[in-house]
Design an enzyme around this catalytic site. Structure first.
Site, PDB file in Angstrom:
ATOM      1  N   ASP A  54      58.091 -92.770 -65.451  1.00 47.73           N
ATOM      2  CA  ASP A  54      57.279 -92.087 -66.457  1.00 47.73           C
ATOM      3  C   ASP A  54      56.215 -91.246 -65.765  1.00 47.73           C
ATOM      4  O   ASP A  54      55.402 -91.778 -64.998  1.00 47.73           O
ATOM      5  CB  ASP A  54      56.626 -93.115 -67.397  1.00 47.73           C
ATOM      6  CG  ASP A  54      56.121 -92.474 -68.686  1.00 47.73           C
ATOM      7  OD1 ASP A  54      56.487 -91.316 -68.969  1.00 47.73           O
ATOM      8  OD2 ASP A  54      55.370 -93.150 -69.412  1.00 47.73           O
ATOM      9  N   HIS A  76      46.473 -84.653 -72.231  1.00 43.68           N
ATOM     10  CA  HIS A  76      46.491 -86.123 -72.284  1.00 43.68           C
ATOM     11  C   HIS A  76      45.698 -86.704 -71.113  1.00 43.68           C
ATOM     12  O   HIS A  76      44.832 -87.560 -71.298  1.00 43.68           O
ATOM     13  CB  HIS A  76      47.926 -86.629 -72.259  1.00 43.68           C
ATOM     14  CG  HIS A  76      48.040 -88.127 -72.202  1.00 43.68           C
ATOM     15  ND1 HIS A  76      47.618 -88.943 -73.225  1.00 43.68           N
ATOM     16  CD2 HIS A  76      48.511 -88.949 -71.223  1.00 43.68           C
ATOM     17  CE1 HIS A  76      47.826 -90.209 -72.884  1.00 43.68           C
ATOM     18  NE2 HIS A  76      48.362 -90.245 -71.682  1.00 43.68           N
ATOM     19  N   GLU A 115      53.279 -93.602 -77.666  1.00 41.09           N
ATOM     20  CA  GLU A 115      53.084 -92.387 -76.876  1.00 41.09           C
ATOM     21  C   GLU A 115      54.249 -91.456 -77.161  1.00 41.09           C
ATOM     22  O   GLU A 115      55.412 -91.833 -76.951  1.00 41.09           O
ATOM     23  CB  GLU A 115      53.017 -92.706 -75.370  1.00 41.09           C
ATOM     24  CG  GLU A 115      51.746 -93.452 -74.978  1.00 41.09           C
ATOM     25  CD  GLU A 115      51.539 -93.563 -73.468  1.00 41.09           C
ATOM     26  OE1 GLU A 115      52.541 -93.496 -72.719  1.00 41.09           O
ATOM     27  OE2 GLU A 115      50.381 -93.700 -73.040  1.00 41.09           O
ATOM     28  N   GLU A 163      56.670 -88.800 -76.258  1.00 38.92           N
ATOM     29  CA  GLU A 163      57.145 -88.247 -74.988  1.00 38.92           C
ATOM     30  C   GLU A 163      58.543 -87.663 -75.143  1.00 38.92           C
ATOM     31  O   GLU A 163      59.249 -87.952 -76.109  1.00 38.92           O
ATOM     32  CB  GLU A 163      57.199 -89.351 -73.911  1.00 38.92           C
ATOM     33  CG  GLU A 163      55.879 -90.103 -73.738  1.00 38.92           C
ATOM     34  CD  GLU A 163      55.778 -90.870 -72.412  1.00 38.92           C
ATOM     35  OE1 GLU A 163      56.586 -90.600 -71.496  1.00 38.92           O
ATOM     36  OE2 GLU A 163      54.880 -91.717 -72.323  1.00 38.92           O
ATOM     37  N   ASP A 194      56.830 -94.416 -75.744  1.00 38.33           N
ATOM     38  CA  ASP A 194      56.415 -95.367 -74.714  1.00 38.33           C
ATOM     39  C   ASP A 194      55.339 -96.267 -75.330  1.00 38.33           C
ATOM     40  O   ASP A 194      54.136 -96.061 -75.128  1.00 38.33           O
ATOM     41  CB  ASP A 194      55.879 -94.581 -73.504  1.00 38.33           C
ATOM     42  CG  ASP A 194      55.437 -95.483 -72.369  1.00 38.33           C
ATOM     43  OD1 ASP A 194      55.871 -96.644 -72.328  1.00 38.33           O
ATOM     44  OD2 ASP A 194      54.653 -95.008 -71.520  1.00 38.33           O
ATOM     45  N   ARG A 213      47.061-101.068 -75.168  1.00 40.85           N
ATOM     46  CA  ARG A 213      45.922-100.462 -74.455  1.00 40.85           C
ATOM     47  C   ARG A 213      44.953-101.485 -73.891  1.00 40.85           C
ATOM     48  O   ARG A 213      44.344-101.255 -72.837  1.00 40.85           O
ATOM     49  CB  ARG A 213      45.163 -99.521 -75.393  1.00 40.85           C
ATOM     50  CG  ARG A 213      45.961 -98.351 -75.913  1.00 40.85           C
ATOM     51  CD  ARG A 213      46.517 -97.484 -74.803  1.00 40.85           C
ATOM     52  NE  ARG A 213      47.205 -96.322 -75.347  1.00 40.85           N
ATOM     53  CZ  ARG A 213      47.984 -95.534 -74.620  1.00 40.85           C
ATOM     54  NH1 ARG A 213      48.175 -95.783 -73.320  1.00 40.85           N
ATOM     55  NH2 ARG A 213      48.578 -94.503 -75.166  1.00 40.85           N
ATOM     56  N   GLN A 261      46.518-102.861 -70.847  1.00 42.81           N
ATOM     57  CA  GLN A 261      46.500-101.793 -69.848  1.00 42.81           C
ATOM     58  C   GLN A 261      45.119-101.654 -69.188  1.00 42.81           C
ATOM     59  O   GLN A 261      45.012-101.531 -67.963  1.00 42.81           O
ATOM     60  CB  GLN A 261      46.889-100.467 -70.527  1.00 42.81           C
ATOM     61  CG  GLN A 261      47.068 -99.295 -69.564  1.00 42.81           C
ATOM     62  CD  GLN A 261      47.534 -98.025 -70.297  1.00 42.81           C
ATOM     63  OE1 GLN A 261      47.741 -98.029 -71.512  1.00 42.81           O
ATOM     64  NE2 GLN A 261      47.692 -96.948 -69.554  1.00 42.81           N
ATOM     65  N   LYS A 274      53.241-101.826 -70.673  1.00 45.61           N
ATOM     66  CA  LYS A 274      54.260-100.829 -70.988  1.00 45.61           C
ATOM     67  C   LYS A 274      55.679-101.402 -71.002  1.00 45.61           C
ATOM     68  O   LYS A 274      56.548-100.861 -71.682  1.00 45.61           O
ATOM     69  CB  LYS A 274      54.237 -99.718 -69.923  1.00 45.61           C
ATOM     70  CG  LYS A 274      52.895 -99.028 -69.764  1.00 45.61           C
ATOM     71  CD  LYS A 274      52.745 -97.943 -70.796  1.00 45.61           C
ATOM     72  CE  LYS A 274      51.545 -97.061 -70.478  1.00 45.61           C
ATOM     73  NZ  LYS A 274      51.451 -95.961 -71.456  1.00 45.61           N
ATOM     74  N   THR A 322      60.361 -99.818 -74.647  1.00 44.85           N
ATOM     75  CA  THR A 322      60.265 -98.354 -74.670  1.00 44.85           C
ATOM     76  C   THR A 322      61.458 -97.855 -75.476  1.00 44.85           C
ATOM     77  O   THR A 322      62.589 -98.239 -75.182  1.00 44.85           O
ATOM     78  CB  THR A 322      60.321 -97.777 -73.232  1.00 44.85           C
ATOM     79  OG1 THR A 322      59.316 -98.405 -72.436  1.00 44.85           O
ATOM     80  CG2 THR A 322      60.098 -96.271 -73.225  1.00 44.85           C
ATOM     81  N   GLU A 337      44.058 -91.304 -78.084  1.00 47.81           N
ATOM     82  CA  GLU A 337      43.373 -90.016 -78.163  1.00 47.81           C
ATOM     83  C   GLU A 337      42.980 -89.653 -79.592  1.00 47.81           C
ATOM     84  O   GLU A 337      41.900 -89.123 -79.830  1.00 47.81           O
ATOM     85  CB  GLU A 337      44.274 -88.909 -77.602  1.00 47.81           C
ATOM     86  CG  GLU A 337      44.497 -88.988 -76.105  1.00 47.81           C
ATOM     87  CD  GLU A 337      45.590 -88.022 -75.683  1.00 47.81           C
ATOM     88  OE1 GLU A 337      45.296 -86.833 -75.500  1.00 47.81           O
ATOM     89  OE2 GLU A 337      46.757 -88.450 -75.559  1.00 47.81           O
TER      90      GLU A 337
HETATM   91 MN    MN Z   1      53.870 -93.035 -71.063  1.00 52.29          MN
END
Ligand code: MN
Length: 420
Positions: A131, A138, A204, A206, A238, A242, A245, A258, A262, A369
């Site tokens: 990834d 971002h 996420e 992607e 993804d 948080r 993380q 993560k 996915t 975000e």
């Molecule tokens: Mn990602």
């Protein structure tokens, strides 16, 4: 691709799967084993039957029945000349004025299945998954939250496409439920971490590309040859915890935040289908090192959306509107960088973009975000608010390139959050 190209299969103008697209995937009918199909309108075309009937006598295939396999890996390994020939055969067979399929009722019954009647599987056996972190906006938004605007980007960010090696085993096809993970969470004021379900669960938005022929260990792929190794693109979610993380990511990057799940969309859109939507890669400053420079490097104009539907909403609500062009680093640069040290890629490997955020607020590709780490909750049309995803929430990512009267679509990648 002329827009006049038409199939004898009726395809609505807003369908993701006109004859100009023809994405590949692995489908399964109730009792049968999974095999390779192509999406056309609301149908799947069973390539294994056509292969059995001798429609793919292509030298590169060497008589190997790649379309009766349960993953695309065999086909991916064949490379671009074989992919192009297969695409031409399929496009010809589906064309409005080709009679072979159109006028053969029994054969049509064998090869066409309604998409609603099949279960889509992962397109390939994914050996390795990487990834990237290639959206400037971002990286800048996340960096601003963590370190302030002055130090938002790490010093390496504009010199190389930053990435981490992810976990291939937990990649699932669209539709699978995603279980809220447990993990270590360190509340800011607590002296020690606690253990429990993630309280800041995120998506996420992607895109990701599948590798075709690989490269030998020790032999980098020059950027000028990068697209020889790229079959096509899918959409990816993804899923991210948080809070897990934030506590675990230093110094070696994402890990358990993560690799619990996915999700990817099941139809792989070939680069050939996206050709009309190529855009020059914007100039990069500073100019990258020579191994990351290509004469005609490119990106694609692909519109991307994320839609959230909570358990009490009647219809999904769009929370992200962004575009593939918001990526700073190109797919060719990502591939060239990945192999520059001699790292060997293999057919079926998956390389993802990282969250694709753009310059506007609505173009932010994750809750982190959108809500600025929970500080500004989203208000949904029914009055509910969200800082993060809650149990029962469904998140769907979709995307398409808009042509003149047709769309090259990706379908969708969807998943619903279920309790830990
Ligand atoms: Mn990602």
């Amino acid at each position: 691709m002329p827009t006049a190209l038409k199939s004898f299969i009726a395809v609505a103008p807003d369908s993701h799967f006109p004859i100009q697209n023809l994405p590949f995937g692995i489908f399964k009918l109730a009792q049968d084993s999974p095999r390779v199909g192509v999406a056309i309108g609301e149908f799947v075309l069973d390539l294994s039957v056509l292969e059995e009937l001798g429609h793919f006598r292509i030298p590169e295939f060497q008589d190997r029945p790649v379309f009766s396999e349960s993953a695309l890996n065999g086909f991916l390994a064949l490379g671009r000349p074989a992919w192009r020939k297969a695409r031409e055969v399929i496009q010809h067979l589906l064309a409005a004025d080709t009679t072979a399929l159109r006028d053969d009722g029994p054969l049509r019954d064998r090869v066409f299945h309604a998409q609603k009647d099949v279960a889509m599987q992962l397109p390939a056996r994914i050996g390795d998954y990487t990834d990237f972190y290639s959206s400037y906006h971002h990286a800048h938004n996340v960096g601003t939250m963590l370190r302030g605007p002055e130090n938002a980007l790490m010093p390496n960010w504009k010199w190389l496409p930053v990435a981490y090696h992810g976990r291939a085993s937990s990649i699932v096809a669209s539709g699978a439920e995603v279980r809220r993970p447990h993990g270590q969470i360190k509340p800011p004021d607590a002296p020690a971490p606690i253990f429990g379900p993630s309280r800041s669960f995120d998506y996420e938005l992607e895109a990701a590309f599948f590798i075709g022929p690989g490269n030998a260990l020790g032999e980098p792929v020059p950027i000028s040859r990068a697209t020889d190794h790229i079959f096509g693109l899918v959409l990816m979610n993804d899923w991210s915890a948080r809070d897990v993380q934030a506590w675990e990511y230093q110094p070696l990057g994402p890990f358990l935040a993560k690799n619990f799940c996915t999700s990817i969309s099941p139809w792989v859109v070939m680069l050939e289908a996206l050709e009309s939507f190529r855009k020059p890669l914007p100039p990069q400053d500073p100019e990258p090192l020579p191994y990351l420079r290509a004469a005609n490097d490119f990106t694609y104009d692909i519109q991307l959306e994320a839609r959230l539907q909570t358990a009490s909403m009647d219809a999904p609500h769009v929370i992200t509107r962004t575009n593939f062009q918001n990526l700073y680093w190109s797919i060719a640069q990502q591939l060239a960088h990945h192999t520059v040290n001699g790292c060997n890629l293999q057919p079926g490997d998956l390389l993802a973009s990282g969250t694709i955020s753009g310059p506007t607020e609505e173009a932010r590709g994750c809750m982190l975000e959108l809500t600025w780490r929970g500080a500004n909750p989203l208000t949904l049309p029914n009055g509910e608010t969200r800082k993060w995803l809650e149990d029962g929430d469904s998140l769907t990512i979709t995307g398409w390139a808009q042509g003149d009267g047709y769309r090259i679509g990706f379908g969708e990648v969807a998943g619903r959050v279920v309790p830990a």
